[in-house]
Write a protein that holds these residues in place. Structure first.
Motif, PDB file in Angstrom:
ATOM      1  N   PRO A 107       0.892  -1.197   0.081  1.00 52.41           N
ATOM      2  CA  PRO A 107       0.114   0.195   0.062  1.00 52.41           C
ATOM      3  C   PRO A 107       0.940   1.368  -0.026  1.00 52.41           C
ATOM      4  CG  PRO A 107      -0.993  -1.728   1.470  1.00 52.41           C
ATOM      5  CD  PRO A 107       0.494  -2.196   0.949  1.00 52.41           C
ATOM      6  N   LEU A 108       1.988   1.419   0.616  1.00 55.52           N
ATOM      7  CA  LEU A 108       2.532   2.455   0.885  1.00 55.52           C
ATOM      8  C   LEU A 108       3.461   2.831  -0.594  1.00 55.52           C
ATOM      9  CD1 LEU A 108       4.786   2.082   4.372  1.00 55.52           C
ATOM     10  CD2 LEU A 108       3.023   3.908   3.616  1.00 55.52           C
ATOM     11  N   ALA A 109       3.983   1.789  -1.194  1.00 58.36           N
ATOM     12  CA  ALA A 109       4.487   2.069  -2.742  1.00 58.36           C
ATOM     13  C   ALA A 109       3.408   2.349  -3.516  1.00 58.36           C
ATOM     14  CB  ALA A 109       5.243   0.800  -3.123  1.00 58.36           C
ATOM     15  N   LEU A 110       2.128   1.763  -3.392  1.00 58.84           N
ATOM     16  CA  LEU A 110       1.174   2.236  -4.272  1.00 58.84           C
ATOM     17  C   LEU A 110       1.131   3.395  -4.290  1.00 58.84           C
ATOM     18  CD1 LEU A 110      -0.886   1.592  -6.487  1.00 58.84           C
ATOM     19  CD2 LEU A 110      -2.345   0.709  -4.905  1.00 58.84           C
ATOM     20  N   LEU A 111       0.593   4.052  -2.878  1.00 61.22           N
ATOM     21  CA  LEU A 111       0.123   5.479  -2.903  1.00 61.22           C
ATOM     22  C   LEU A 111       1.305   6.448  -3.329  1.00 61.22           C
ATOM     23  CD1 LEU A 111      -1.853   7.367  -1.865  1.00 61.22           C
ATOM     24  CD2 LEU A 111      -0.697   7.065   0.503  1.00 61.22           C
ATOM     25  N   GLU A 112       2.426   6.387  -2.953  1.00 64.07           N
ATOM     26  CA  GLU A 112       3.682   6.841  -3.286  1.00 64.07           C
ATOM     27  C   GLU A 112       3.764   7.083  -4.667  1.00 64.07           C
ATOM     28  OE1 GLU A 112       8.338   7.879  -2.624  1.00 64.07           O
ATOM     29  OE2 GLU A 112       7.432   6.485  -1.369  1.00 64.07           O
ATOM     30  N   GLU A 113       3.603   5.719  -5.716  1.00 62.25           N
ATOM     31  CA  GLU A 113       3.922   5.672  -6.940  1.00 62.25           C
ATOM     32  C   GLU A 113       2.569   6.478  -7.729  1.00 62.25           C
ATOM     33  OE1 GLU A 113       6.380   1.645  -6.822  1.00 62.25           O
ATOM     34  OE2 GLU A 113       4.490   1.761  -7.690  1.00 62.25           O
ATOM     35  N   GLU A 146       4.153  -0.929  -8.036  1.00 66.25           N
ATOM     36  CA  GLU A 146       2.798  -1.173  -8.042  1.00 66.25           C
ATOM     37  C   GLU A 146       2.497  -0.452  -9.452  1.00 66.25           C
ATOM     38  OE1 GLU A 146       0.524  -2.832  -6.180  1.00 66.25           O
ATOM     39  OE2 GLU A 146       1.872  -3.554  -4.657  1.00 66.25           O
ATOM     40  N   VAL A 147       3.059   0.430  -9.948  1.00 68.06           N
ATOM     41  CA  VAL A 147       2.606   1.075 -11.022  1.00 68.06           C
ATOM     42  C   VAL A 147       3.584   1.208 -12.225  1.00 68.06           C
ATOM     43  CG1 VAL A 147       2.021   3.679 -11.713  1.00 68.06           C
ATOM     44  CG2 VAL A 147       1.360   2.897  -9.580  1.00 68.06           C
ATOM     45  N   ARG A 148       3.085   1.223 -13.223  1.00 71.52           N
ATOM     46  CA  ARG A 148       4.183   1.061 -14.542  1.00 71.52           C
ATOM     47  C   ARG A 148       3.393   2.160 -15.384  1.00 71.52           C
ATOM     48  NH1 ARG A 148       7.819  -2.003 -17.300  1.00 71.52           N
ATOM     49  NH2 ARG A 148       7.355  -2.036 -19.584  1.00 71.52           N
ATOM     50  N   LEU A 149       4.052   3.114 -15.917  1.00 71.60           N
ATOM     51  CA  LEU A 149       3.735   4.025 -16.931  1.00 71.60           C
ATOM     52  C   LEU A 149       4.972   3.949 -17.859  1.00 71.60           C
ATOM     53  CD1 LEU A 149       2.271   6.860 -14.665  1.00 71.60           C
ATOM     54  CD2 LEU A 149       0.898   5.029 -16.203  1.00 71.60           C
ATOM     55  N   ASP A 150       4.645   3.824 -19.258  1.00 69.63           N
ATOM     56  CA  ASP A 150       5.760   3.632 -20.309  1.00 69.63           C
ATOM     57  C   ASP A 150       5.752   5.009 -21.255  1.00 69.63           C
ATOM     58  OD1 ASP A 150       7.939   2.884 -22.036  1.00 69.63           O
ATOM     59  OD2 ASP A 150       6.492   1.304 -22.778  1.00 69.63           O
ATOM     60  N   GLY A 151       6.072   5.979 -20.629  1.00 66.85           N
ATOM     61  CA  GLY A 151       6.128   7.303 -21.650  1.00 66.85           C
ATOM     62  C   GLY A 151       4.821   7.727 -21.702  1.00 66.85           C
ATOM     63  N   VAL A 152       4.031   8.031 -20.574  1.00 61.18           N
ATOM     64  CA  VAL A 152       2.829   8.630 -20.924  1.00 61.18           C
ATOM     65  C   VAL A 152       2.713  10.138 -20.420  1.00 61.18           C
ATOM     66  CG1 VAL A 152       0.323   8.752 -19.740  1.00 61.18           C
ATOM     67  CG2 VAL A 152       1.651   6.474 -19.998  1.00 61.18           C
ATOM     68  N   ARG A 153       2.037  10.952 -21.405  1.00 56.96           N
ATOM     69  CA  ARG A 153       1.933  12.242 -21.181  1.00 56.96           C
ATOM     70  C   ARG A 153       0.476  12.773 -21.348  1.00 56.96           C
ATOM     71  NH1 ARG A 153       6.533  15.191 -24.540  1.00 56.96           N
ATOM     72  NH2 ARG A 153       7.546  15.098 -22.555  1.00 56.96           N
ATOM     73  N   LEU A 154       0.220  13.792 -20.815  1.00 55.45           N
ATOM     74  CA  LEU A 154      -1.083  14.373 -21.014  1.00 55.45           C
ATOM     75  C   LEU A 154      -0.936  15.173 -22.205  1.00 55.45           C
ATOM     76  CD1 LEU A 154      -2.672  15.157 -17.450  1.00 55.45           C
ATOM     77  CD2 LEU A 154      -2.962  13.115 -18.833  1.00 55.45           C
ATOM     78  N   VAL A 155      -2.057  15.374 -23.206  1.00 54.21           N
ATOM     79  CA  VAL A 155      -1.979  16.075 -24.192  1.00 54.21           C
ATOM     80  C   VAL A 155      -2.487  17.532 -23.632  1.00 54.21           C
ATOM     81  CG1 VAL A 155      -3.167  16.682 -26.363  1.00 54.21           C
ATOM     82  CG2 VAL A 155      -2.499  14.299 -25.839  1.00 54.21           C
ATOM     83  N   HIS A 156      -3.424  17.362 -22.777  1.00 61.79           N
ATOM     84  CA  HIS A 156      -3.996  18.904 -22.268  1.00 61.79           C
ATOM     85  C   HIS A 156      -3.945  18.847 -20.921  1.00 61.79           C
ATOM     86  CE1 HIS A 156      -6.138  19.398 -25.978  1.00 61.79           C
ATOM     87  NE2 HIS A 156      -6.550  18.237 -25.966  1.00 61.79           N
ATOM     88  N   PRO A 157      -2.463  19.107 -20.301  1.00 63.55           N
ATOM     89  CA  PRO A 157      -2.237  19.217 -18.873  1.00 63.55           C
ATOM     90  C   PRO A 157      -2.851  20.721 -18.394  1.00 63.55           C
ATOM     91  CG  PRO A 157      -0.408  19.727 -20.021  1.00 63.55           C
ATOM     92  CD  PRO A 157      -1.331  19.282 -20.970  1.00 63.55           C
ATOM     93  N   PRO A 158      -3.203  21.023 -17.273  1.00 68.37           N
ATOM     94  CA  PRO A 158      -3.668  21.985 -16.780  1.00 68.37           C
ATOM     95  C   PRO A 158      -2.807  23.291 -16.667  1.00 68.37           C
ATOM     96  CG  PRO A 158      -3.781  20.635 -14.864  1.00 68.37           C
ATOM     97  CD  PRO A 158      -3.379  19.896 -16.395  1.00 68.37           C
ATOM     98  N   ALA A 159      -3.339  24.436 -16.964  1.00 71.06           N
ATOM     99  CA  ALA A 159      -2.488  25.771 -16.804  1.00 71.06           C
ATOM    100  C   ALA A 159      -1.924  25.923 -15.407  1.00 71.06           C
ATOM    101  CB  ALA A 159      -2.566  26.675 -17.561  1.00 71.06           C
ATOM    102  N   GLU A 160      -3.150  25.608 -14.726  1.00 70.43           N
ATOM    103  CA  GLU A 160      -2.978  25.742 -13.031  1.00 70.43           C
ATOM    104  C   GLU A 160      -3.264  24.499 -12.282  1.00 70.43           C
ATOM    105  OE1 GLU A 160      -4.946  28.633  -9.416  1.00 70.43           O
ATOM    106  OE2 GLU A 160      -5.431  29.086 -11.446  1.00 70.43           O
ATOM    107  N   VAL A 161      -1.926  23.848 -11.959  1.00 68.41           N
ATOM    108  CA  VAL A 161      -1.924  22.517 -11.435  1.00 68.41           C
ATOM    109  C   VAL A 161      -2.822  22.443 -10.124  1.00 68.41           C
ATOM    110  CG1 VAL A 161      -0.582  20.413 -10.924  1.00 68.41           C
ATOM    111  CG2 VAL A 161      -0.098  21.962 -12.798  1.00 68.41           C
TER     112      VAL A 161
END
Length: 297
Positions: free
Chosen positions: A113-119, A139-154
């Protein structure tokens, strides 16, 4: 009174169709935050946040709390980015471990659970900032993922956690921490100390949920709170009479909010029980305003 944001929770037991009207009325009363709940079998947090944001113009809406085991970090980031672009500056994204028994019910129990939450928090924050994320974690695998429309105000991503190791994790990777109902000023001070020890930044926020019931009849207030304090006392492992509430007369409730703020809470979110919750909220906000004085001090 130390300046503190006052929020109200739209309780999970209230019907979803009542959310737009409640949100509009709470905003009209002057509340700072409206928090929606994501618990297994109740309402979805992201959809509820969208409803609340769409029904209001100013109030900040918090998701409390999206369980990491139920959420793909990529999909969660996509959902949050959409809300943050449409309603800039008005979203707080809460992520937590999820209740272990509920996660097991749906076959989503984490191995770590700790690794999953942190990742999850790390990757969601990176995606919201527009980064291309490569992560081969426990726990998490992401292979080169990027948002096309990230928010200007995060939007801030906060961790809903309780135990020391999770608080240290929150300090390290999240923008803030959310602690559950029943925790009083001493707990808030301890949480602040643990997040500081864990390396939390000076602007790491602390949001405190609190059971609330406001009225002039102490017996009626106690009856309304009893099922909540009884159940939560058992969960927290403390006597029922030690479960902290924002309760009593409006003036007494304002004093209790002030005590949480003085202990280090940046935001206090009221989970109101009993009749006429909006009337109770109006009374509390009026009493808090009186304690702050004409210039909000």
């Amino acid at each position: 009174m130390t300046n503190v944001r006052i929020g109200v929770m739209y309780d999970r037991d209230w019907a979803p169709e009542g959310l737009p009207g409640f949100a509009r009325q709470a905003e009209a009363l002057g509340v700072d935050d409206l928090w929606v709940v994501e618990d297994l079998g109740w309402s979805g947090g992201v959809s509820a946040a969208a409803v609340a944001l769409g029904a209001t113009e100013r109030v900040r809406v918090g998701i409390g709390i999206a369980p990491a085991p139920l959420r793909s970090p990529a999909l969660l980031a996509m959902e949050l980015a959409t809300l943050a672009r449409v309603f800039p500056g008005r979203l707080v994204a809460g992520i937590g471990h999820g209740v272990p028994e509920w996660m097991a019910q749906v076959g989503a129990a984490a191995r770590s659970p700790l690794a999953l939450l942190e990742e999850t928090i790390t990757s969601v924050r990176a995606l919201l900032h527009g980064d291309r994320v490569e992560l081969a974690g426990r726990e998490v695998r992401l292979d080169g993922v990027r948002l096309v429309h990230p928010p200007a105000e995060v939007p801030p991503v906060v961790a809903g956690v309780v135990r020391p190791r999770s608080l240290a994790l929150s300090a390290r990777v999240a923008d803030g921490t959310v602690i559950t109902e029943g925790h009083g000023p001493v707990d808030v001070e301890n949480t602040r100390a643990l997040t500081a020890k864990g390396g939390g930044a000076s602007d790491h926020t602390l949001t405190v949920f609190a059971f609330a019931c406001v009225g002039d009849d102490p017996d009626e207030v106690a009856r309304a709170l009893h099922p909540h304090t009884e159940a939560h006392g058992a969960w927290l492992g403390r006597p029922q009479d030690e479960v902290f509430t924002v309760s009593g007369t409006a003036a007494q409730a304002a004093e209790r909010i002030g005590a949480l703020a003085a202990a280090g809470a940046d935001t206090v979110v009221l989970r109101i029980s009993g009749a006429e919750p909006l009337g109770q909220l109006r009374a509390v906000l009026g009493a808090v305003g009186q304690r702050r004085g004409p210039e909000g001090q």
